[in-house]
Design a protein around this motif. Sequence first.
Motif, PDB file in Angstrom:
ATOM      1  N   PHE A   1      65.163  66.320  25.558  1.00 15.72           N
ATOM      2  CA  PHE A   1      64.584  65.159  26.230  1.00 15.72           C
ATOM      3  C   PHE A   1      63.401  64.640  25.412  1.00 15.72           C
ATOM      4  CE2 PHE A   1      66.665  67.832  29.265  1.00 15.72           C
ATOM      5  CZ  PHE A   1      67.310  66.965  30.126  1.00 15.72           C
ATOM      6  N   TRP A   2      63.367  63.336  25.226  1.00 12.34           N
ATOM      7  CA  TRP A   2      62.327  62.687  24.435  1.00 12.34           C
ATOM      8  C   TRP A   2      61.680  61.587  25.266  1.00 12.34           C
ATOM      9  CZ3 TRP A   2      61.347  63.459  18.987  1.00 12.34           C
ATOM     10  CH2 TRP A   2      62.118  64.486  18.412  1.00 12.34           C
ATOM     11  N   MET A   3      60.343  61.486  25.140  1.00  8.58           N
ATOM     12  CA  MET A   3      59.573  60.477  25.864  1.00  8.58           C
ATOM     13  C   MET A   3      58.503  59.899  24.938  1.00  8.58           C
ATOM     14  SD  MET A   3      59.047  62.147  29.651  1.00  8.58           S
ATOM     15  CE  MET A   3      58.115  60.700  30.173  1.00  8.58           C
ATOM     16  N   PRO A   4      57.832  58.818  25.364  1.00 15.55           N
ATOM     17  CA  PRO A   4      56.751  58.269  24.535  1.00 15.55           C
ATOM     18  C   PRO A   4      55.652  59.293  24.275  1.00 15.55           C
ATOM     19  CG  PRO A   4      57.375  56.711  26.237  1.00 15.55           C
ATOM     20  CD  PRO A   4      58.105  57.980  26.538  1.00 15.55           C
ATOM     21  N   ASP A   5      55.136  59.283  23.086  1.00 12.80           N
ATOM     22  CA  ASP A   5      54.058  60.178  22.684  1.00 12.80           C
ATOM     23  C   ASP A   5      52.741  59.617  23.227  1.00 12.80           C
ATOM     24  OD1 ASP A   5      52.152  61.700  21.427  1.00 12.80           O
ATOM     25  OD2 ASP A   5      53.060  61.549  19.430  1.00 12.80           O
ATOM     26  N   PRO A   6      52.045  60.365  24.099  1.00 14.56           N
ATOM     27  CA  PRO A   6      50.795  59.834  24.669  1.00 14.56           C
ATOM     28  C   PRO A   6      49.772  59.437  23.616  1.00 14.56           C
ATOM     29  CG  PRO A   6      51.479  61.830  25.812  1.00 14.56           C
ATOM     30  CD  PRO A   6      52.363  61.700  24.613  1.00 14.56           C
ATOM     31  N   GLU A   7      49.800  60.125  22.470  1.00 21.27           N
ATOM     32  CA  GLU A   7      48.842  59.805  21.419  1.00 21.27           C
ATOM     33  C   GLU A   7      49.274  58.599  20.593  1.00 21.27           C
ATOM     34  OE1 GLU A   7      48.174  63.290  19.123  1.00 21.27           O
ATOM     35  OE2 GLU A   7      47.477  64.493  20.837  1.00 21.27           O
ATOM     36  N   ASN A   8      50.542  58.273  20.682  1.00 21.29           N
ATOM     37  CA  ASN A   8      51.056  57.094  19.965  1.00 21.29           C
ATOM     38  C   ASN A   8      52.221  56.527  20.773  1.00 21.29           C
ATOM     39  OD1 ASN A   8      51.803  55.162  18.110  1.00 21.29           O
ATOM     40  ND2 ASN A   8      52.893  56.597  16.779  1.00 21.29           N
TER      41      ASN A   8
ATOM     42  N   ASP B   1      67.167  65.728  16.229  1.00 17.25           N
ATOM     43  CA  ASP B   1      68.076  66.302  17.224  1.00 17.25           C
ATOM     44  C   ASP B   1      69.395  65.537  17.317  1.00 17.25           C
ATOM     45  OD1 ASP B   1      66.194  68.174  17.779  1.00 17.25           O
ATOM     46  OD2 ASP B   1      65.532  67.313  19.680  1.00 17.25           O
ATOM     47  N   VAL B   2      69.791  64.911  16.234  1.00 18.34           N
ATOM     48  CA  VAL B   2      70.975  64.058  16.295  1.00 18.34           C
ATOM     49  C   VAL B   2      72.250  64.854  16.566  1.00 18.34           C
ATOM     50  CG1 VAL B   2      71.504  64.136  13.815  1.00 18.34           C
ATOM     51  CG2 VAL B   2      72.108  62.090  15.166  1.00 18.34           C
ATOM     52  N   ARG B   3      72.243  66.178  16.303  1.00 12.96           N
ATOM     53  CA  ARG B   3      73.424  66.992  16.601  1.00 12.96           C
ATOM     54  C   ARG B   3      73.267  67.767  17.915  1.00 12.96           C
ATOM     55  NH1 ARG B   3      77.636  64.932  15.117  1.00 12.96           N
ATOM     56  NH2 ARG B   3      78.709  66.895  15.551  1.00 12.96           N
ATOM     57  N   GLN B   4      72.401  67.268  18.781  1.00  9.60           N
ATOM     58  CA  GLN B   4      72.303  67.780  20.140  1.00  9.60           C
ATOM     59  C   GLN B   4      72.373  66.602  21.104  1.00  9.60           C
ATOM     60  OE1 GLN B   4      69.427  70.893  21.103  1.00  9.60           O
ATOM     61  NE2 GLN B   4      68.865  71.023  18.948  1.00  9.60           N
ATOM     62  N   LYS B   5      72.844  66.876  22.296  1.00  7.62           N
ATOM     63  CA  LYS B   5      72.812  65.851  23.324  1.00  7.62           C
ATOM     64  C   LYS B   5      71.352  65.523  23.619  1.00  7.62           C
ATOM     65  CE  LYS B   5      74.089  65.023  28.174  1.00  7.62           C
ATOM     66  NZ  LYS B   5      74.731  65.623  29.379  1.00  7.62           N
ATOM     67  N   CYS B   6      71.014  64.236  23.618  1.00 11.54           N
ATOM     68  CA  CYS B   6      69.621  63.816  23.788  1.00 11.54           C
ATOM     69  C   CYS B   6      69.512  62.691  24.801  1.00 11.54           C
ATOM     70  CB  CYS B   6      69.023  63.324  22.477  1.00 11.54           C
ATOM     71  SG  CYS B   6      68.981  64.531  21.164  1.00 11.54           S
TER      72      CYS B   6
END
Length: 639
Positions: free
Chosen positions: A108-115, A244-249
Motif C-alpha cells: 500500500f502506497w500513500m502520499p509522503d507527508p514530508e513531500n 514494487d512493480v512485481r507485487q500487487k499494489c
Amino acid sequence: MQFYVDGFRGGNPDIKNAAPGRRDRQENAPLPEKVDVLIAGTGPAGLCLAAQLSQFPEIDTMIVEPSPCNIIKGKADGINTRTMEMFQAFGFADKVKRETYWVNQTTFWMPDPENPSGIKRVGRVQDVADDSSEMPHILINQARMHQLFLEYMENSPSRLAPDYNWGVKTLEIDPDADEYPVTVTLEDTGVNWGETRTVRANYVVGCDGARSNVRKAIGGELHGDAAHQAWGVMDILANTDFPDVRQKCLITSANEGNVLILPREGGYLFRMYVELDKLNEDERVAQRNFSQEHMIAAANRIMAPYTIDVKEVVWWSIYEIGHRIADKFDDIGDGDRTSQTPRVFTAGDACHTHSPKAGQGMNVSMQDTFNLGWKLAHVLTGRADASLLHSYAGERLLEAKRLVETDHQWARIMSAPATQDELDGKVEPRFIRQFQENLEFTGGLAVKYDESSLTAEPVHQALATGEEVGRRFHSAPVVRLSDAKQMQLGHVAEADGRWRIYAFAGEGDSSDAGSAIHKLADWLESDPKSPVVKHTRKDEDIDAVIDLRAVFQQTFDQLAYEDMPSLLKPTKGKLGLTDYEKVFCADHKGAGDFYDMRGIDRAKGCMIVVRPDQYIANILPLDAYDELAEFFAGFLLPA
C-alpha cells in the motif's frame, strides 16, 4: 488421478473415451434442432457450465458465441482461492499454478507527508491468510483460462465445442410444453450475417454479458447505481523505477487519484487500473474520448516521483464503475414458484455487474454456473425433480447481493482521498483496514448457503467445528492408505456431479468388523434404506451418485487395508477392477492433522456430506443412518 477403469488405452489420460452418437461438428454441418441445454456466451460463466455438462454425453448441450473465436487477451485476470479449489475439481489447477502469477503480498502506497506530491510505501498485507486455503490467489490471462475449459470440453466424452458466430436474438417459452419448451432464435454473426436459425431447448442459460438478450427475453432488468467515475485499465510491458512493480499494489496520491498494479504471468507484463476523471451525473465515459496516452500520463502523475516508461500496450480499455443486480435470475416470478419450475436462467454479468478492482467478477460468474451445472445434470439424468432448479436463484441471488454491496463499499474507499490523520500516520489508512477485513470475501471463502433441502440445519456442527455447514469443504492434509501418498483430502472431488461422504473415524477405530466405520459402510452398501442403494441404478458403479471416503486417525502403517469394508474397496467399470483410493489416514510427515486443523471430534468422529459443488450439506454422527437417508430423500429420486 484414475484411468484404465474400462481397460488400457495409451495416450493422454485427460482425453476421455468418446461417447457414441455424439453430434457432427464438421464445418458446414447443420445446427441441431433440439438440445437439452443451450448456453449463450463463452465467457467464464458459460464455459464453466459447458465444461461440467460435457462430462454427461447423455445430455445434449450447445454453447453459442457471437464472436468468431476465443478471445486472445484482456478482460478479467484474477482467480481467487475458492475458484482455484474449483479448478482442482476440473483437473487443471496444477497447470494454472505453474503458468500464473501468485499474489503473495499486497503493498500500500500513500502520499509522503514530508513531500505530499510524491508517494511512499505505508504497509504490506499477506494476500492469502495462513490455512485459509491450500490454493494460491493467482493472476492469469482470461483467454488462457478459457482455453483450459475448452480443452476440458474437447477431451470430454461428448467432445463438446462452441458454435461460434451465433448469438441469441430472442427466445420464447411455451408454458404448456413438457419437452423442449424454449424456442431460441439464433442469429448468424459470421459469413451469413443476419440469417437466423431456431433451436428448441429444455433449458437455456444466459451467460451473455451485461447487455444479455436472454435476460431481456425473460423480462429481467439490472438495477443499481453508478459511481460516475472513469477508470482506465491497461496491460503493459514497461520499465519503471517503482520498486514494487512485481507485487500487487494499491496506490493513492494526494490530488491525482489512484492506481492499482497487478503483476501478470510471464515475469514482465503487468496490469494497471488508473483513476481518471469524475463524470457528470448525465455523462457517459465514452463522451470523454479517453485514450491510452491519457492513462499513461495519469499513472505517471499518481506515482510520482516514480515513472513508467511504456514499451508496449498489450490491451487497454476505459470503463465506468457501476453496481447493478438483476431483479430475477430465472424466468419464474415469485408468485409462480409453487406451480412452475424454471426453464431459463442467467449467470455472471447477465445478472450482476460491479467494479473489477475487487477481482470478483470472473470468480463469482463461474461460481454461479458451478452451482447450476450439477443441478441441471441431476434433473436431466432423472436423479432429481425439476423443483431442484429453484435453488439456483435462491442461493446465488443472495451471494450476488453480498458481492455488489461489498464491492460498492470498496470502490468508494479506493477512490476516496486520504485524510490528514492517515497521511500523518496517526490512524491506519482505511484502504489497508478494509482490505484486511475483506480477505475472506475476496478469497471467495465467505459464501454460506442458507438452510434448505440441500443444506441441512447444523444440528451436529459440534462434531466438526472447522467445517461449517453451508460453507465450502475446507480441505486439509491426509495420507492415502493404499500407497502412502501425501495429498489434500478435498482433491479427491471431481466436477462430475457426485456427492461425497467423508467419514471420519472415532478414536481407536481401525475398521474392524464391529467398528462405526465398518457398520456405516456395510449399511450404505446393502440396506434397502441406504441412499446408496436407493439412488444408484443397477447398471451403475456403486459410487456413481454418492462417493464414500473414510479417514482414520492412525498412520498408514498402523492400518490393514484388508480389514476395510467392501464399499471402501469397490469393484468398478466394465472389467470389475478394484478402486484402491477410498481410504485415508493421518499425515505422518508433519503436513498437518486433519482432526486438529478442522475441529473433528476425535472421540466420536463424524460424517461430512459434501455437495457436488464442494459445499458442506450436512454433518452427522457416524451412526445417524435414518437422518442420512432422510436428507438424500429430500431431493434425490429413487433410482
